[in-house]
Enzyme design. Structure first.
Site, PDB file in Angstrom:
ATOM      1  N   HIS A  25       0.861  -1.197   0.000  1.00  0.00           N
ATOM      2  CA  HIS A  25       0.000   0.000   0.000  1.00  0.00           C
ATOM      3  C   HIS A  25       0.886   1.232   0.000  1.00  0.00           C
ATOM      4  O   HIS A  25       1.331   1.716   1.034  1.00  0.00           O
ATOM      5  CB  HIS A  25      -0.923  -0.026   1.231  1.00  0.00           C
ATOM      6  N   GLY A 186      -9.788   7.995  -2.334  1.00  0.00           N
ATOM      7  CA  GLY A 186     -10.502   9.260  -2.211  1.00  0.00           C
ATOM      8  C   GLY A 186     -11.464   9.187  -1.041  1.00  0.00           C
ATOM      9  O   GLY A 186     -11.363   8.280  -0.211  1.00  0.00           O
ATOM     10  N   HIS A 213      -9.775   0.672  -0.443  1.00  0.00           N
ATOM     11  CA  HIS A 213      -9.611   1.492   0.753  1.00  0.00           C
ATOM     12  C   HIS A 213     -10.905   1.391   1.560  1.00  0.00           C
ATOM     13  O   HIS A 213     -11.967   1.812   1.090  1.00  0.00           O
ATOM     14  CB  HIS A 213      -9.403   2.958   0.379  1.00  0.00           C
ATOM     15  N   GLU A 216     -10.887   3.070   7.023  1.00  0.00           N
ATOM     16  CA  GLU A 216      -9.917   4.109   7.373  1.00  0.00           C
ATOM     17  C   GLU A 216     -10.694   5.344   7.849  1.00  0.00           C
ATOM     18  O   GLU A 216     -10.701   5.659   9.025  1.00  0.00           O
ATOM     19  CB  GLU A 216      -9.037   4.448   6.155  1.00  0.00           C
TER      20      GLU A 216
HETATM   21 ZN   LIG Z   1      -4.005   4.744   0.816  1.00  0.00          ZN
END
Ligand SMILES: [Zn+2]
Length: 371
Positions: A25, A186, A213, A216
């Site tokens: 990543h 994004g 993603h 997070e």
């Molecule tokens: Zn990232």
């Protein structure tokens, strides 16, 4: 464990930088050298906030530590601004590989969003080709210097735009020429993978791997959507899967935990978590647990048997390297070399490569750690 002025650290006399690593990543637009930004900005007529490399490096750190998303995102405005030409993309990709080599990486996956690099007139295809040229230059230079490295592209679509199906097709069209997988990045909150269902359906029908993603900036619903709608084979960070764990008791070192179904699935299916310690602190991904690395659920997830991997996310913004992230974790959680080796083996197992190449990587890591 002090990190020395060369950015290395040692456990039992062994240089962490010299050990073989896998980087899963790692954003292309988050890994530029400040000196390169200044040179490319000069050529492109882009304004830079600070004109000397050391000062610009500090500016990135300040912006990223500011706690303000707006200030943080300004750093990507700058890096993307100097990556709008074939020359800029190729150079940045080339140096990206050089920097991975210096960090001891033997296999990397670089993610970036081609749709953000068209302002200079490049087509999507030309942008991918420019990056691929740079990656191959870096690989060739490394091989000539006796260091084997391979870096695959993770072609990324932006969650808040509506080009994901087109980007998924772009990724698949490059599958035998350097692209190894797909990602969406994004704003996570409000832009779930379900919004990109057509892209993920297409990828699934093509048997092309995706990491997403998730977990997070948003929580369990986002992870659920990444797995259901995105058929994610890995989770980009995924740290907030820990919200599905309930600590019900402690007995000395032993922690008793009740698993939600989602957390049980992620652990039992060994879905790799692309954890990024420094970045997770800076973006507030672990805010529910605290503000220090010691508060990061990394160790809990590791002890419970999740397939944890260690990542840099954005090296320039976090002023870090994989070596440094490993050193920080070892220092915080008292890890030894066997622990650090496990994180690399998890990453090798989760790489978007054919199984025989993953086994080869696992062999390289085992040999490296055996000394
Ligand atoms: Zn990232």
């Amino acid at each position: 464990m002090p990190i020395d002025q060369n950015g290395d650290a040692r456990i039992g006399g062994v240089s962490l930088r010299s050990l073989p690593k896998v980087s899963l990543h790692d954003h292309l637009d988050g890994g530029l050298r400040p000196a390169t930004i200044i040179e490319l900005a000069d050529a492109a007529g882009v304004a830079v906030p600070v004109t000397d490399p050391a000062g610009l490096g500090e500016w990135f750190a300040r912006q990223s530590d500011s706690g303000s998303l707006v200030e943080y995102l300004k750093t990507f405005d700058l890096t993307c601004a100097v990556m709008q030409t074939r020359e800029g993309l190729t150079r940045v990709a080339r140096e990206f590989v050089d920097d991975l080599v210096a960090d001891g990486v033997v296999y990397g996956e670089v993610r970036w969003a081609p749709e953000q690099h068209l302002a200079g007139g490049l087509s999507l295809d030309e942008a991918v080709a420019a990056v691929q040229d740079g990656l191959e230059q870096g690989e060739d230079a490394a091989a000539a210097a006796g260091h084997d490295i391979r870096v695959g592209q993770l072609i990324t679509a932006m969650r808040h735009t509506d080009r994901s199906l087109e980007i998924a097709k772009l990724a698949v069209s490059w599958r035998d020429r350097g692209a190894v997988g797909f990602d969406i990045a994004g704003p996570e909150d409000g832009f779930p993978p379900a919004r990109h269902r057509a892209a993920f359906d297409y990828l699934a029908a093509e048997f092309f791997p995706a990491t997403v993603h998730a977990g997070e900036a948003a929580g369990l619903e986002s992870i659920r959507s990444a797995l259901l709608d995105g058929r994610a084979l890995r989770l980009g960070h995924g740290v907030r899967i820990a919200e599905d764990l309930e600590v019900v008791g402690r007995d000395g070192e032993d922690v008793q935990v009740r698993f939600g179904d989602l957390a049980a699935w992620v652990r039992d299916r060994e879905i790799p978590l692309e954890l990024s310690p420094s970045s997770n602190l800076q973006t507030g991904a672990i805010a529910a647990w605290g503000t220090e690395l010691a508060d990061h659920p990394f160790d809990l997830l590791y002890q419970l048997g999740f397939a944890v991997t260690v990542n840099v996310d954005n090296r320039t913004m976090s002023r870090t390297s994989l070596t440094r992230e490993l050193a920080l974790l070892a220092e915080t959680f008292d890890y030894d070399l066997a622990d650090l080796e496990m994180f690399q083996l998890n990453a090798a197992a989760g790489a978007f490569l054919p199984v025989e190449e993953r086994e080869e990587l696992i062999g390289i890591i085992s040999d490296g750690y055996a000394g």
